[in-house]
Design an enzyme around this catalytic site. Structure first.
Site, mmCIF file in Angstrom:
data_model
loop_
_atom_site.group_PDB
_atom_site.id
_atom_site.type_symbol
_atom_site.label_atom_id
_atom_site.label_comp_id
_atom_site.label_asym_id
_atom_site.label_seq_id
_atom_site.Cartn_x
_atom_site.Cartn_y
_atom_site.Cartn_z
ATOM 1 N N HIS A 18 0.852 -1.184 0.000
ATOM 2 C CA HIS A 18 0.000 0.000 0.000
ATOM 3 C C HIS A 18 0.890 1.237 0.000
ATOM 4 C CE1 HIS A 18 0.956 0.375 4.234
ATOM 5 N NE2 HIS A 18 0.422 -0.823 4.507
ATOM 6 N N HIS A 21 3.968 1.651 2.316
ATOM 7 C CA HIS A 21 5.229 1.004 1.942
ATOM 8 C C HIS A 21 6.006 1.922 1.001
ATOM 9 C CE1 HIS A 21 2.685 -2.635 2.883
ATOM 10 N NE2 HIS A 21 3.755 -2.884 3.617
ATOM 11 N N CYS A 127 -7.132 -19.180 19.679
ATOM 12 C CA CYS A 127 -8.350 -19.328 18.881
ATOM 13 C C CYS A 127 -8.067 -20.315 17.753
ATOM 14 C CB CYS A 127 -8.792 -17.992 18.298
ATOM 15 S SG CYS A 127 -10.117 -18.180 17.082
ATOM 16 N N CYS A 130 -8.674 -18.832 14.153
ATOM 17 C CA CYS A 130 -7.618 -17.940 13.661
ATOM 18 C C CYS A 130 -6.262 -18.634 13.659
ATOM 19 C CB CYS A 130 -7.478 -16.714 14.552
ATOM 20 S SG CYS A 130 -8.945 -15.713 14.694
ATOM 21 N N CYS A 144 -13.035 -14.261 20.704
ATOM 22 C CA CYS A 144 -12.192 -13.917 19.563
ATOM 23 C C CYS A 144 -12.913 -12.871 18.716
ATOM 24 C CB CYS A 144 -11.921 -15.163 18.719
ATOM 25 S SG CYS A 144 -11.347 -14.765 17.068
ATOM 26 N N HIS A 147 -13.866 -14.599 15.197
ATOM 27 C CA HIS A 147 -14.787 -15.737 15.121
ATOM 28 C C HIS A 147 -15.891 -15.727 16.171
ATOM 29 C CE1 HIS A 147 -11.206 -17.110 12.928
ATOM 30 N NE2 HIS A 147 -12.051 -17.803 12.201
ATOM 31 N N LYS A 298 -7.154 6.408 8.762
ATOM 32 C CA LYS A 298 -6.218 5.305 8.690
ATOM 33 C C LYS A 298 -6.653 4.387 7.541
ATOM 34 C CE LYS A 298 -4.220 1.741 11.603
ATOM 35 N NZ LYS A 298 -4.202 1.063 12.886
ATOM 36 N N LYS A 301 -8.926 -2.021 5.057
ATOM 37 C CA LYS A 301 -9.707 -2.710 4.033
ATOM 38 C C LYS A 301 -11.199 -2.491 4.252
ATOM 39 C CE LYS A 301 -6.366 -6.338 3.076
ATOM 40 N NZ LYS A 301 -5.933 -7.658 3.520
#
Length: 501
Positions: A18, A21, A127, A130, A144, A147, A298, A301
């Site tokens: 992104h 970087h 978890c 995960c 979690c 999940h 920030k 996604k």
RNA sequence: AGCGAGGUAGGGUAGCCUGGAGUGCCCGCCGGGCUCAUAACCCGGAGAUCGGAGGUUCAAAUCCUUCCCUCGCUACCA
């Protein structure tokens, strides 16, 4: 010749690169190119961190084997560093570089021989969904966050590194400036952390939990190295540790690690402790930048505001994006990226200020003065030259302090001074009455173009090369930018930057 | 909660360490000038209780105290 070994951090390849970087690559490259101009033998190492469980999981999600997943995503980073003009000498891929596993192994063994590695039972909330451990803080009402399930209390044996042993030595070497942290505000942050007490940290995972992906722990087939010995060791790998001892002798210790604010702790505490233990010299400095926000938020996604730097590079160009990232984003703080602001900066500063000054100067000499300009008797122009030289000194000082944004601002100021001088002296009018006076103006302006060409070289290498090429000049150290070249022959030229519609 | 970083004109940023008239830069806005140049450039102007409140000082954006707001990190985020 003094050497300067600089690294970028090596990003995880579990997602595409992104714009953040790109910021780090731009900064590291500006620093490297500047040092090179100043006469250092520079060496720049970058790469990708591929030995992580996250990659295994991400690959599984996509139905790929981990190796090809890493291959594909690492290629995306390589595309970015190539397109942004990062002048890297080595690109370390931790999962494929033959020598890298040996480096991590050697580092581990050295610390182990020193008695700094021991096995301990580790208990944590795990978890299954995960396949990750969580701390209680990270859980949402004991569940979690991903999940919504209750993690199990799992007990497992891992290797630990005796960080606690190094608390005093670390504090001392940071306080004394043996390892310099820039900006200094980060130093106090780290000293607070160190002085609040250091705990030993886990440095391995079971083969089962890491899915067998990563560097095996020497002498224990049931364990795989966790990120530290592996990823941080890449700085040694890139310098030829083990594989090329002559090269390593020459390059190590690293002069600078360029990193983001999120990984300061690992570079300012874990890494030097590991090196102290292994008996390897410590890096000389850490250069810590902030993060890029997009539209004031920030990047994430879920918000859907992640900016792909490769798209921006294709659309606007490497020089343009580098200029924006360096100048518009405060070197040591967070800064914002928006395509609108990028377009404005390109049109107003690159096209309108720098590009325009260069273009009006060069085309004037070419079309009105027959393309040749030689040193005339300098009257008022001399004063401007002295003032510009003062600005060059300022820019150099700022570069040495790492204030890349302020240094670039100073370069822009030089271009503005050139534009103003051109405008006030109206050489197009002078030409009709006093040829000599017009030549003085253009001679000074041509030299300012050369000054700009040199100062801009670390920031915008491609435009710099073209500009200096038009002038028949070569890049040099910043002090060389103060020299007055006696004669220029200017042929036909093209504009440096295209306007953004 | 702890630690850290920020809060300077409509927006963005520099200045703060080493106190000296709100000083600078970019965008935006208003007016003028110019025409060599990518219809750009140059000049001038409006616009700020330098987050609030105390304090130190002859003098505070700058040092100290305190409060408010924003953001980051808190143990694998560039």
């Amino acid at each position: 010749m003094p050497k300067f070994y600089v690294t970028t951090s090596i990003p995880y390849v579990n997602a595409r690169p992104h714009i953040g970087h790109a910021l780090e690559f731009a900064q590291a490259d500006v620093i490297a190119r500047y040092r090179k101009l100043e006469g250092y033998e520079t060496y720049l190492v970058t790469g990708t961190d591929e030995n992580s469980l996250k990659n295994v999981l991400a690959a599984e999600k996509l139905g790929l084997d981990t190796g090809s997943f890493c291959e594909r995503n690492s290629a995306a980073f390589r595309e970015l560093v190539d397109k942004i003009g990062l002048s890297y000498d080595a690109f370390v891929r931790t999962s494929v570089d033959a020598g890298h596993g040996k480096v991590a192994e050697f580092l581990w063994k050295s610390c182990s021989d020193r008695g700094d590695i021991y096995k301990k039972k580790y208990r944590g909330l795990y978890c299954v969904g995960c396949e990750l451990f969580y701390t209680e803080d990270e859980l949402d009402n004991g569940l979690c966050p991903e999940h919504r399930s209750k993690p199990e209390l799992v007990e497992e044996e891992n290797y630990f590194f005796r960080l606690s042993r190094y608390q005093e030595r670390l504090a001392k070497l940071l306080e004394s400036g043996e390892m310099v942290i820039t900006p200094a505000s980060r130093l106090s942050e780290i000293l607070n952390f160190i002085n609040s007490g250091l705990s030993d940290f886990s440095i391995s995972r079971s083969v089962k939990r890491s899915h067998g992906w990563g560097v095996p722990v020497p002498g224990d087939t049931s364990q795989i190295m966790y990120v530290w010995f592996d990823a941080l060791g890449s700085y040694l790998t890139g310098a030829g540790f083990i594989s090329n001892s002559g090269k390593f002798e020459r390059l190590w210790p690293a002069d600078m690690h360029v990193i983001g604010k999120g990984i300061v702790r690992f570079h300012a505490v874990y890494w030097p402790a590991m090196l102290l233990s292994a008996g390897i010299a410590l890096p000389k400095s850490l250069f810590i930048h902030g993060y890029v926000t997009v539209g004031g938020q920030k990047m994430s996604k879920s918000i859907g505001n992640v900016v792909d730097p490769v798209l921006e590079l294709d659309k606007y160009g490497a020089d343009q994006l580098r200029y924006y990232l360096i100048k518009e984003i405060s070197t040591f703080q967070d800064g914002d990226f928006s395509e609108k602001a990028l377009g404005e900066v390109i049109n107003n500063e690159l096209v309108g200020n720098i590009g325009n000054f260069v273009n009006r100067t060069l085309t004037f000499i070419h079309s009105r003065l027959g393309g040749v300009i030689e040193e005339p008797r300098l009257e008022e122009g001399r004063l401007l030259v002295l003032r510009i030289n003062g600005m060059v000194d300022d820019a150099k000082k700022l570069m040495d302090l790492g204030h890349l944004n302020l240094a670039l601002l100073k370069v822009l100021e030089i271009s503005s001074a050139g534009n103003k001088y051109f405008q006030e002296n109206e050489p197009w009018k002078l030409l009709k009455e006093d040829d000599e006076a017009a030549r003085e103006v253009l001679f000074v302006c041509a030299n300012i173009c050369r000054t700009l060409g040199i100062l801009l070289n670390p920031f915008m290498p491609y435009a710099s090369e073209r500009l200096l090429g038009y002038l028949g000049e070569k890049p040099s150290g910043f002090d060389g930018a103060k020299k007055l070249v006696k004669k220029f022959e200017i042929g036909s030229t093209e504009i440096l930057f295209d306007k953004v519609k």
